[in-house]
Design a protein around this motif. Structure first.
Motif, PDB file in Angstrom:
ATOM      1  N   ALA A   1       1.017  -1.076   0.098  1.00 41.77           N
ATOM      2  CA  ALA A   1       0.076   0.009  -0.020  1.00 41.77           C
ATOM      3  C   ALA A   1       0.907   1.310   0.011  1.00 41.77           C
ATOM      4  CB  ALA A   1      -0.862   0.204   1.257  1.00 41.77           C
ATOM      5  N   LEU A   2       0.578   2.204  -0.792  1.00 39.35           N
ATOM      6  CA  LEU A   2       1.288   3.428  -0.952  1.00 39.35           C
ATOM      7  C   LEU A   2       0.214   4.544  -1.231  1.00 39.35           C
ATOM      8  CD1 LEU A   2       4.054   4.916  -1.564  1.00 39.35           C
ATOM      9  CD2 LEU A   2       3.485   4.686  -3.931  1.00 39.35           C
ATOM     10  N   GLY A   3       0.113   5.509  -0.119  1.00 36.84           N
ATOM     11  CA  GLY A   3      -0.731   6.462  -0.064  1.00 36.84           C
ATOM     12  C   GLY A   3      -2.164   5.968   0.140  1.00 36.84           C
ATOM     13  N   HIS A   4      -2.803   6.514  -0.774  1.00 35.75           N
ATOM     14  CA  HIS A   4      -4.242   6.066  -0.538  1.00 35.75           C
ATOM     15  C   HIS A   4      -4.582   4.879  -1.346  1.00 35.75           C
ATOM     16  CE1 HIS A   4      -4.153   8.230  -4.792  1.00 35.75           C
ATOM     17  NE2 HIS A   4      -5.404   7.588  -4.708  1.00 35.75           N
TER      18      HIS A   4
ATOM     19  N   TYR B   1      11.337   4.381  -2.661  1.00 35.28           N
ATOM     20  CA  TYR B   1       9.954   3.894  -2.802  1.00 35.28           C
ATOM     21  C   TYR B   1       9.123   4.363  -1.392  1.00 35.28           C
ATOM     22  CZ  TYR B   1       5.519   1.355  -3.727  1.00 35.28           C
ATOM     23  OH  TYR B   1       4.348   0.845  -3.812  1.00 35.28           O
ATOM     24  N   ALA B   2       9.982   3.882  -0.269  1.00 33.82           N
ATOM     25  CA  ALA B   2       9.472   4.457   1.007  1.00 33.82           C
ATOM     26  C   ALA B   2       9.407   5.624   1.461  1.00 33.82           C
ATOM     27  CB  ALA B   2      10.077   3.572   2.277  1.00 33.82           C
ATOM     28  N   LEU B   3      10.408   6.244   0.949  1.00 33.85           N
ATOM     29  CA  LEU B   3      10.780   7.808   1.293  1.00 33.85           C
ATOM     30  C   LEU B   3       9.650   8.638   0.293  1.00 33.85           C
ATOM     31  CD1 LEU B   3      14.613   8.404   1.216  1.00 33.85           C
ATOM     32  CD2 LEU B   3      13.035   9.066   3.085  1.00 33.85           C
ATOM     33  N   ARG B   4       9.539   8.436  -0.742  1.00 35.68           N
ATOM     34  CA  ARG B   4       8.569   9.174  -1.419  1.00 35.68           C
ATOM     35  C   ARG B   4       7.078   9.230  -0.701  1.00 35.68           C
ATOM     36  NH1 ARG B   4       8.070   5.709  -6.387  1.00 35.68           N
ATOM     37  NH2 ARG B   4       6.478   7.066  -6.845  1.00 35.68           N
TER      38      ARG B   4
ATOM     39  N   THR C   1       6.195  13.211  -2.416  1.00 34.09           N
ATOM     40  CA  THR C   1       6.710  13.030  -3.774  1.00 34.09           C
ATOM     41  C   THR C   1       6.343  11.917  -4.667  1.00 34.09           C
ATOM     42  OG1 THR C   1       8.713  12.176  -2.821  1.00 34.09           O
ATOM     43  CG2 THR C   1       8.789  14.333  -2.930  1.00 34.09           C
ATOM     44  N   VAL C   2       5.503  11.415  -4.338  1.00 36.16           N
ATOM     45  CA  VAL C   2       4.862  10.245  -5.022  1.00 36.16           C
ATOM     46  C   VAL C   2       4.516  10.522  -6.293  1.00 36.16           C
ATOM     47  CG1 VAL C   2       2.996   8.468  -4.940  1.00 36.16           C
ATOM     48  CG2 VAL C   2       4.144   9.030  -2.804  1.00 36.16           C
ATOM     49  N   GLU C   3       3.540  11.764  -6.586  1.00 40.81           N
ATOM     50  CA  GLU C   3       3.195  11.896  -7.941  1.00 40.81           C
ATOM     51  C   GLU C   3       3.934  12.322  -8.997  1.00 40.81           C
ATOM     52  OE1 GLU C   3       0.381  13.236  -4.347  1.00 40.81           O
ATOM     53  OE2 GLU C   3       2.541  13.235  -4.926  1.00 40.81           O
ATOM     54  N   SER C   4       5.165  12.564  -8.779  1.00 44.35           N
ATOM     55  CA  SER C   4       6.292  12.916  -9.658  1.00 44.35           C
ATOM     56  C   SER C   4       6.190  11.876 -10.972  1.00 44.35           C
ATOM     57  CB  SER C   4       7.507  13.198  -9.491  1.00 44.35           C
ATOM     58  OG  SER C   4       8.497  13.048 -10.548  1.00 44.35           O
ATOM     59  N   PRO C   5       5.919  12.090 -12.326  1.00 45.38           N
ATOM     60  CA  PRO C   5       5.752  11.184 -13.266  1.00 45.38           C
ATOM     61  C   PRO C   5       6.834  10.455 -13.586  1.00 45.38           C
ATOM     62  CG  PRO C   5       5.728  13.210 -14.247  1.00 45.38           C
ATOM     63  CD  PRO C   5       5.351  13.753 -12.842  1.00 45.38           C
TER      64      PRO C   5
ATOM     65  N   SER D   1     -10.136  10.738 -10.396  1.00 49.49           N
ATOM     66  CA  SER D   1     -10.131  11.465  -8.917  1.00 49.49           C
ATOM     67  C   SER D   1      -9.390  10.472  -8.081  1.00 49.49           C
ATOM     68  CB  SER D   1     -11.556  11.662  -8.280  1.00 49.49           C
ATOM     69  OG  SER D   1     -12.127  10.395  -8.106  1.00 49.49           O
ATOM     70  N   GLY D   2      -9.255   9.104  -8.482  1.00 48.03           N
ATOM     71  CA  GLY D   2      -8.598   8.042  -7.294  1.00 48.03           C
ATOM     72  C   GLY D   2      -7.091   8.029  -7.873  1.00 48.03           C
ATOM     73  N   ALA D   3      -6.740   8.461  -9.074  1.00 46.53           N
ATOM     74  CA  ALA D   3      -5.058   8.359  -9.329  1.00 46.53           C
ATOM     75  C   ALA D   3      -4.100   9.309  -8.856  1.00 46.53           C
ATOM     76  CB  ALA D   3      -5.117   8.552 -10.937  1.00 46.53           C
ATOM     77  N   PHE D   4      -3.035   8.906  -8.961  1.00 46.31           N
ATOM     78  CA  PHE D   4      -1.773   9.738  -8.295  1.00 46.31           C
ATOM     79  C   PHE D   4      -1.802  11.030  -9.203  1.00 46.31           C
ATOM     80  CE2 PHE D   4      -0.207   5.999  -6.113  1.00 46.31           C
ATOM     81  CZ  PHE D   4      -0.122   6.623  -4.731  1.00 46.31           C
ATOM     82  N   LEU D   5      -1.913  10.849 -10.368  1.00 46.19           N
ATOM     83  CA  LEU D   5      -2.002  11.997 -11.447  1.00 46.19           C
ATOM     84  C   LEU D   5      -3.497  11.989 -11.853  1.00 46.19           C
ATOM     85  CD1 LEU D   5       1.276  11.037 -13.489  1.00 46.19           C
ATOM     86  CD2 LEU D   5       0.952  12.672 -11.579  1.00 46.19           C
TER      87      LEU D   5
END
Length: 453
Positions: free
Chosen positions: A115-118, A167-170, A175-179, A206-210
């Motif tokens: 799991a990452l973020g939401h 990955y864990a630091l993002r 900083t997860v959403e950077s393409p 609405s549910g995507a990181f981008l």
């Protein structure tokens, strides 16, 4: 000259481009843990704000791929293909497409995440199956692939160790959403698996990181470009994440829903999950030369699903990785949340809008996700949706059912859901489920469009 992380942070902060040697220095420092986390975090934020060039993305992806062991599927003698999603709510397509593609004669070495973020994690879902091992050595994964054709595992310290750290630091530094960082993270893991082909499920909505379609298209094209440069046949499907995919979002409940579909049990509220899974599997089969077109691949995927072959392979994979498949006989009885509560509609009308990210955070707060790396997750946490966008709903009737391990978990999710689920007098037009397809032949136009909007 000796390199120093602080100098490279300053360089990227000021918008300058890194050399491949500088990127290798940073990646080696992450993998070997010789660069402190605060400096890696500062560099991630600088890269997030300033962006990376195509050359930097290539160098970062390659350096991360080579930061540990690399799997070679050649001895298996079959086309190695995988699928990866950029993260969604209720997205359990991996549990469906891996056995379908394996049944078509391909091998699927799938390295998945938590799991990452939401968004949920495939490994967290599979670990709800008693005994299932996600931490296999590459040799063990090869043995499962030789026997079954599919293996879903997690990263180990020896496989792309730099990404494990970054990955864990993002997740902890927003900083997860950077393409660019998403691309390097995903593609380094996939290319380390020695893939011949890769299908990407890039979420938008609405549910995507981008959330913006333009950003998602750019990420899709960037990953296709990176894969093709590495000699891996790559395609990306841009898919709708304006609401949870399927009926359930959580951990065990998503395994249960996948078992239903693999067993031929369909439900009106998970037809979207079935369709996206068949489209993705169809492209995997097509890239693997097991069908002449993607459409023919989709039809073959549906035939495999309906025949029960995919269920047999999924069951065999779970058993090969130590899982107890006796719980598959009656999966709904294995679902034992400590508390459950219906979330009721406060008015009649139509479900007109879903803020899917808020729904994802509600699922996380129920105990299905984590706030920090290493946090435990509750296997039976999650929710069941009782309506899809555009459906008519009645006041006082359940919009969804919440599952948690104690009553105190329910308060914040209910607040989030009250904000996330909007009921209106009229339904809104439905967006297409699959919105675009990016391939080797059209990727350049999307990259150029992003460069010159």
């Amino acid at each position: 000259m000796t390199m120093h992380a602080v100098d490279l942070i300053r360089k990227k902060r000021d918008g300058e481009e890194f050399t491949p040697e500088e990127i290798r220095f940073l990646v080696r420092g992450a993998a070997m843990e010789t660069i402190p986390e605060e400096q890696l975090a500062a560099w991630l934020m600088a890269a997030f704000l300033r962006g990376l060039s195509l050359a930097e993305v290539d160098a970062l992806t390659t350096a991360m791929k080579l930061s540990g062991e690399v799997f070679d599927p050649a001895p298996l003698g079959r086309f190695a293909v995988d699928k990866h999603s950029t993260g969604g709510v209720g997205d359990k397509t991996s549990l469906l497409v891996a056995p379908i593609a394996a049944a078509a004669g391909l091998v699927v070495p799938m390295i998945s995440g938590r799991a990452l973020g939401h968004t949920g994690g495939t490994l967290d879902k599979l670990e709800c199956i008693p005994g299932y091992r996600t931490q296999l050595s590459l040799r063990e994964m090869e043995q499962v692939l030789a026997k079954v054709g599919a293996s879903i595992v997690g990263q180990t310290k020896s496989l792309v160790p730099a990404d494990r750290v970054l990955y864990a630091l993002r997740d902890r530094t927003s900083t997860v959403e950077s393409p660019y960082l998403i691309c390097a993270s995903i593609m380094s893991k996939k290319l380390a698996a020695g893939l011949n082909g890769l299908v990407l499920d890039v979420k938008t909505g609405s549910g995507a990181f981008l959330r913006r379609k333009e950003d998602a298209l750019f990420l899709a094209a960037l990953m296709v470009e990176t894969g093709e440069r590495a000699g891996t046949r790559t395609a990306a499907l841009l898919t709708n994440m304006e609401q949870p995919l399927g009926r359930f979002a959580g951990n065990w409940v998503e395994v249960q829903e996948s078992l239903d579909l693999l067993s031929g049990r369909r439900h009106p509220l998970n037809e979207d999950l079935r369709e996206v899974s068949l489209a993705l599997a169809g492209w995997m089969i097509f890239l693997g030369d097991a069908a002449k077109t993607a459409a023919a691949g989709r039809q073959r995927a549906e035939d495999i699903l309906e025949s029960g072959q995919a269920l047999r392979i999924f069951t065999d994979m779970v058993e090969a990785q130590g899982g107890d498949t006796s719980v598959f006989a009656e999966p709904e009885k294995f679902h034992r949340p400590a508390v459950r509560r219906d979330f009721l509609a406060d008015r009649s009308g139509y479900l007109a809008h879903v803020d899917c990210t808020l729904v994802g955070w509600a699922v996380q707060r129920l105990g299905a996700g984590r706030e920090r790396a290493g946090d435990p997750v509750f296997a039976h946490a999650g929710l069941e949706m009782h309506a899809k966008l555009g459906d008519k709903v009645k006041v006082g009737k359940p919009l969804c059912t919440l599952y948690a391990d104690f009553d105190g978990r329910l308060t914040e999710p209910e607040i989030l859901l009250r904000l996330a689920l909007v009921i209106a007098d009229e339904p809104t037009p439905a967006e297409p489920l699959i919105q675009d397809i990016i391939t080797a032949s059209n990727r350049k136009q999307y990259l150029e469009a992003a460069r010159h909007p």
